[in-house]
Scaffold this motif. Structure first.
Motif, PDB file in Angstrom:
ATOM      1  N   THR A 131     -10.859   8.760   6.831  1.00 34.83           N
ATOM      2  CA  THR A 131     -10.350   7.872   5.797  1.00 34.83           C
ATOM      3  C   THR A 131      -8.837   8.044   5.681  1.00 34.83           C
ATOM      4  O   THR A 131      -8.345   9.140   5.378  1.00 34.83           O
ATOM      5  CB  THR A 131     -11.005   8.159   4.435  1.00 34.83           C
ATOM      6  N   PHE A 132      -8.102   6.952   5.930  1.00 36.09           N
ATOM      7  CA  PHE A 132      -6.647   6.959   5.875  1.00 36.09           C
ATOM      8  C   PHE A 132      -6.172   6.274   4.600  1.00 36.09           C
ATOM      9  O   PHE A 132      -6.639   5.176   4.262  1.00 36.09           O
ATOM     10  CB  PHE A 132      -6.058   6.220   7.082  1.00 36.09           C
ATOM     11  N   GLY A 133      -5.222   6.902   3.919  1.00 36.59           N
ATOM     12  CA  GLY A 133      -4.595   6.273   2.759  1.00 36.59           C
ATOM     13  C   GLY A 133      -5.558   5.812   1.699  1.00 36.59           C
ATOM     14  O   GLY A 133      -5.297   4.827   1.001  1.00 36.59           O
ATOM     15  N   SER A 134      -6.690   6.474   1.568  1.00 39.63           N
ATOM     16  CA  SER A 134      -7.691   6.219   0.520  1.00 39.63           C
ATOM     17  C   SER A 134      -8.433   4.890   0.673  1.00 39.63           C
ATOM     18  O   SER A 134      -9.335   4.601  -0.104  1.00 39.63           O
ATOM     19  CB  SER A 134      -7.047   6.248  -0.885  1.00 39.63           C
ATOM     20  N   GLN A 135      -8.074   4.060   1.676  1.00 38.10           N
ATOM     21  CA  GLN A 135      -8.700   2.745   1.722  1.00 38.10           C
ATOM     22  C   GLN A 135      -9.142   2.288   3.111  1.00 38.10           C
ATOM     23  O   GLN A 135      -9.973   1.385   3.223  1.00 38.10           O
ATOM     24  CB  GLN A 135      -7.748   1.703   1.144  1.00 38.10           C
ATOM     25  N   ASN A 136      -8.624   2.881   4.181  1.00 36.60           N
ATOM     26  CA  ASN A 136      -8.985   2.457   5.536  1.00 36.60           C
ATOM     27  C   ASN A 136      -9.832   3.530   6.203  1.00 36.60           C
ATOM     28  O   ASN A 136      -9.484   4.716   6.167  1.00 36.60           O
ATOM     29  CB  ASN A 136      -7.741   2.196   6.376  1.00 36.60           C
ATOM     30  N   THR A 137     -10.934   3.107   6.817  1.00 37.50           N
ATOM     31  CA  THR A 137     -11.857   4.056   7.440  1.00 37.50           C
ATOM     32  C   THR A 137     -12.055   3.732   8.915  1.00 37.50           C
ATOM     33  O   THR A 137     -12.368   2.593   9.271  1.00 37.50           O
ATOM     34  CB  THR A 137     -13.222   4.043   6.731  1.00 37.50           C
ATOM     35  N   ALA A 138     -11.849   4.743   9.748  1.00 37.21           N
ATOM     36  CA  ALA A 138     -12.151   4.648  11.174  1.00 37.21           C
ATOM     37  C   ALA A 138     -13.453   5.390  11.429  1.00 37.21           C
ATOM     38  O   ALA A 138     -13.639   6.508  10.933  1.00 37.21           O
ATOM     39  CB  ALA A 138     -11.034   5.259  12.000  1.00 37.21           C
TER      40      ALA A 138
END
Length: 422
Positions: free
Chosen positions: A347-354
């Protein structure tokens, strides 16, 4: 084809400089050499500007290219490196074991080499690699029989090189880790336009439409070398499945639009923000790994692994019953158990998920083997950062955007979608 065969092809290319002998045309050369005799492709990008698609080499999961160093030019195969902003190659001064059998740079034999009166520079990579280099001002060019090299660029002549034991036939980097280094996007753009002019393909009206975003480089490597649990074999490699895309997005290579995540601010990380993202957590089945405040995910194109802090790596592998092999330095597990391995989510920047499937980062130790190896490894230095190498990035079409200071993720067109990003 063996490394010796490839070395002979490279030597021939150096000698003939584009004048091919009978039976030695580009299509008959080693695949990793062929890519650099192919003209860049001019295509219309998604912003109605023209983009330049440059075929690249693909070796051991890494994007590579040949660079010409000095005058007369010497040819070196190096990796594209988003973790470092300097181009460097091994030098004749090197006595390290990693330099044995490698092509070595001799600045005393180059008419364009100028020693910079600078103390030796130690390049320490967070995956444990290290290169100590002397700095030179030098002529550097990407291999092409018609392309003039850039002059007065900084080059590291490596003489103490450690941690490259798994490198076979190539050593050194073409740095794309920050604006202070060699700006690969602008270089490739110049290279491609120069060649298009020479071939009469570029008119002023077209050239003015090239590179809507000249500070943007896309990388497309795709699903090569992935493991098929049903056959225990790797997929066939596509000869030109690795590309650099210059000046925008090539809609021919992606599905949908990229999702962009901004880099940390200059106040947070300075020039070292290239190419890092803030991230909050890693989730793996029932295991939730919190990330220490002030930690980052560093995108590391010169490594094929995902490097995690030791305790995080241990927790992850304990959940799937993988055991650490002290001889190989990898966690291992039965290949048959891959069907029970959950997705690995960042989870990047609380909003994007890889989200990565197991086939993106677990591979057999050899073809046909019943034992598989995890490509998540311990970081060998004291850091809370995660290093995301090509085991993470290869399933995506990656966009490294200097101009807007962001990293983009998209799906590769025409390939099985395993990794997702939302």
């Amino acid at each position: 084809m063996t490394n010796m065969d490839c070395a002979a092809d490279v030597a021939l290319l150096q000698k003939t400089r584009g004048r091919y002998k009978e039976g030695r045309s580009p299509e008959n050369l080693a695949p990793q050499v062929q890519a650099f005799t192919v003209d860049p492709i001019l295509r219309r990008g998604n912003d109605d500007k023209m983009v330049i698609v440059v075929p690249m080499g693909y070796r051991d999961g890494l994007l590579t290219n040949f660079i010409e160093v000095g005058e007369p030019p010497e040819l070196f195969e190096v990796t594209l490196d988003t973790g470092n902003g300097l181009a460097w190659v091994p030098s004749t001064k090197c006595t390290s074991q990693n330099c044995e059998g490698q092509k070595l740079y001799d600045p005393s034999e180059s008419e364009t080499a100028l020693a910079l009166n600078h103390k030796p520079l130690e390049l320490k990579y967070e995956d444990g690699k290290c290169a100590t280099v002397d700095l030179y001002s030098e002529s550097i060019g990407l291999y092409n029989d018609n392309m003039d090299a850039f002059t007065d660029l900084s080059l590291g002549a490596g003489y103490k090189i450690e941690g490259y034991d798994d490198v076979d036939g190539y050593l050194g980097t073409l740095g794309f880790g920050g604006p202070g280094g060699l700006n690969v996007t602008n270089y490739l753009r110049k290279r491609a336009l120069d060649q298009l002019f020479r071939r009469g393909l570029a008119k002023r009206s077209i050239v003015s439409q090239v590179g809507g975003n000249a500070g943007q480089m896309g990388v497309r490597t795709g699903n090569q070398g992935r493991y098929h649990p049903d056959t225990k074999k790797k997929r066939d490699n596509d000869e030109y499945a690795a590309y650099c895309i210059i000046g925008g997005i090539d809609p021919n290579l992606i599905e949908g639009d990229p999702v962009y995540v901004p880099l940390p601010s200059a106040e947070e990380c300075g020039e070292e923000r290239f190419w890092k993202l803030s991230f909050d957590s890693v989730t793996f089945g029932n295991t939730h790994i919190d990330i220490s405040e002030g930690s980052y995910a560093q995108f590391y194109s010169s490594s094929r692994y995902i490097h995690a802090p030791k305790q995080s790596s241990k927790a992850l592998h304990e959940q799937i019953g993988a055991t650490f092999n002290t001889d190989s330095g990898f966690y291992e597990l039965p290949c048959a158990s891959m069907q029970d391995v959950p997705d690995l989510q960042f989870t990047f920047g609380s909003q994007n998920t890889a989200s990565l499937k197991p086939i993106d980062w677990i591979f057999p130790i050899s073809e046909g083997s019943e034992t598989c190896r995890s490509f998540v490894k311990h970081v060998t230095v004291d850091t809370n950062n995660w290093l995301l190498g090509t085991a993470f990035t290869n399933p995506y079409y990656m966009v490294y955007d200097y101009t807007n200071e962001q990293i983009g993720f998209a799906h590769n067109k025409g390939e099985e979608v395993t990794a997702t990003f939302s």
